[in-house]
Design a protein around this motif. Structure first.
Motif, PDB file in Angstrom:
ATOM      1  N   GLU A  18       0.816  -1.211   0.000  1.00 27.21           N
ATOM      2  CA  GLU A  18       0.000   0.000   0.000  1.00 27.21           C
ATOM      3  C   GLU A  18       0.850   1.261   0.000  1.00 27.21           C
ATOM      4  O   GLU A  18       0.564   2.217  -0.734  1.00 27.21           O
ATOM      5  N   VAL A  21       2.688   1.700  -3.383  1.00 27.48           N
ATOM      6  CA  VAL A  21       1.813   2.270  -4.410  1.00 27.48           C
ATOM      7  C   VAL A  21       1.660   3.778  -4.217  1.00 27.48           C
ATOM      8  O   VAL A  21       1.753   4.564  -5.165  1.00 27.48           O
ATOM      9  N   ARG A  22       1.427   4.181  -2.976  1.00 28.15           N
ATOM     10  CA  ARG A  22       1.241   5.609  -2.711  1.00 28.15           C
ATOM     11  C   ARG A  22       2.496   6.413  -3.090  1.00 28.15           C
ATOM     12  O   ARG A  22       2.399   7.459  -3.748  1.00 28.15           O
ATOM     13  N   ALA A  25       3.094   6.569  -6.870  1.00 28.20           N
ATOM     14  CA  ALA A  25       2.172   7.502  -7.519  1.00 28.20           C
ATOM     15  C   ALA A  25       2.566   8.942  -7.245  1.00 28.20           C
ATOM     16  O   ALA A  25       2.460   9.811  -8.121  1.00 28.20           O
ATOM     17  N   GLU A  26       3.036   9.225  -6.020  1.00 28.71           N
ATOM     18  CA  GLU A  26       3.378  10.604  -5.646  1.00 28.71           C
ATOM     19  C   GLU A  26       4.725  11.041  -6.203  1.00 28.71           C
ATOM     20  O   GLU A  26       4.880  12.169  -6.680  1.00 28.71           O
ATOM     21  N   HIS A  68      -4.323  -4.883  -7.659  1.00 26.53           N
ATOM     22  CA  HIS A  68      -5.358  -3.944  -8.096  1.00 26.53           C
ATOM     23  C   HIS A  68      -6.099  -4.484  -9.308  1.00 26.53           C
ATOM     24  O   HIS A  68      -7.312  -4.314  -9.433  1.00 26.53           O
ATOM     25  N   GLU A 105      -8.925   3.655  -8.840  1.00 31.75           N
ATOM     26  CA  GLU A 105      -7.637   3.272  -9.398  1.00 31.75           C
ATOM     27  C   GLU A 105      -6.743   4.475  -9.705  1.00 31.75           C
ATOM     28  O   GLU A 105      -5.807   4.359 -10.497  1.00 31.75           O
ATOM     29  N   GLU A 106      -7.002   5.619  -9.042  1.00 30.93           N
ATOM     30  CA  GLU A 106      -6.222   6.819  -9.357  1.00 30.93           C
ATOM     31  C   GLU A 106      -4.724   6.593  -9.175  1.00 30.93           C
ATOM     32  O   GLU A 106      -3.916   6.941 -10.062  1.00 30.93           O
ATOM     33  N   ALA A 107      -4.316   6.037  -8.055  1.00 30.83           N
ATOM     34  CA  ALA A 107      -2.882   5.845  -7.808  1.00 30.83           C
ATOM     35  C   ALA A 107      -2.261   4.936  -8.857  1.00 30.83           C
ATOM     36  O   ALA A 107      -1.168   5.219  -9.380  1.00 30.83           O
ATOM     37  N   ARG A 110      -1.878   6.672 -12.205  1.00 32.55           N
ATOM     38  CA  ARG A 110      -0.729   7.585 -12.209  1.00 32.55           C
ATOM     39  C   ARG A 110       0.573   6.807 -12.401  1.00 32.55           C
ATOM     40  O   ARG A 110       1.468   7.235 -13.128  1.00 32.55           O
ATOM     41  N   ILE A 111       0.688   5.660 -11.732  1.00 35.54           N
ATOM     42  CA  ILE A 111       1.897   4.849 -11.873  1.00 35.54           C
ATOM     43  C   ILE A 111       2.035   4.347 -13.303  1.00 35.54           C
ATOM     44  O   ILE A 111       3.127   4.399 -13.890  1.00 35.54           O
ATOM     45  N   TRP A 181      -8.115  15.557 -11.012  1.00 32.82           N
ATOM     46  CA  TRP A 181      -6.934  15.073 -10.289  1.00 32.82           C
ATOM     47  C   TRP A 181      -5.780  16.059 -10.413  1.00 32.82           C
ATOM     48  O   TRP A 181      -5.095  16.365  -9.444  1.00 32.82           O
TER      49      TRP A 181
END
Length: 220
Positions: A18, A21-22, A25-26, A68, A105-107, A110-111, A181
């Motif tokens: 988790e 993934v965060r 994405a960031e 996911h 599924e935003e994160a 982005r990935i 977003w």
């Protein structure tokens, strides 16, 4: 008073997934370090905690994407679940479904935008499970709407490029969410329901299908 750990009861392997993934994405996959993932998961960084569960940072990313992918709603929005006779409500229900799936599924999206070239198989799996069903559903809806409008449109309903029209309509929903977003406000400040109402208007204008909304008879 003892404050319970925010990670109490959550397996270390899942915490790593988790937070990985965060951070991916960031910050991007390349810029995120193993130590940052371990620290974010409540582990002592650079002591090998991640490698006890995953052989590499790439393996963690692949596992996260696969997880996911398995959680995606199977086959997208089923046409059988859409309202039967109210064409406008069909459009709005489909629009809500797609926007909700994109939010979930935003994160990952982005990935994949940043680093999908590293895992083309998983990237293609996301397309097959989320994007392609979305196009297939909207194409079938367009066919329904064109069938309803066939008497009015005549030959035009038979020669219309359904795939191209479906891509245009679906692109409007995707752009609405991605723009929100990026800029943290929706396009033109439109809330979701107002946007979906306008999007449904576009669907009917493009296909010529009758809009059965009850219009107010009061003078404006």
């Amino acid at each position: 008073m003892i404050t319970p750990s925010p990670w109490a009861g959550q397996p270390t392997k899942q915490r790593l997934l988790e937070h990985g993934v965060r951070l991916f994405a960031e910050k991007g996959f390349r810029e995120t370090t193993v130590g940052e993932i371990e620290a974010a998961a409540g582990l002592e960084p650079r002591r090998g905690a991640l490698y006890r569960h995953y052989p590499s940072k790439e393996a963690l990313l692949e596992a996260a994407l696969e997880q996911h992918l398995q959680n995606l709603t199977d086959a997208g929005a089923s046409l059988d679940q859409l309202p039967g006779v109210d064409l406008r409500q069909q459009a709005i229900t489909f629009g809500r479904w797609l926007l909700a799936e994109l939010d979930r599924e935003e994160a990952i999206m982005r990935i994949l935008e940043q680093d999908g070239d590293r895992l083309p198989g998983v990237r293609d799996g996301f397309r097959e499970r989320l994007v392609d069903p979305g196009y297939a559903t909207i194409a079938e809806l367009v066919r329904r709407w064109l069938g309803t409008a066939s008497k009015t449109l005549g030959r035009a309903s038979k020669t219309m490029d359904i795939d191209a029209l479906s891509a245009v309509l679906l692109g409007g929903l995707i752009n609405y969410r991605r723009s929100t977003w990026t800029f943290h406000v929706p396009p033109a400040g439109l809330d979701q329901e107002r946007y979906l109402s306008g999007w449904a208007d576009l669907c009917f204008a493009a296909t010529g299908a009758p809009d059965r909304r009850v219009r107010s008879s009061r003078p404006r």
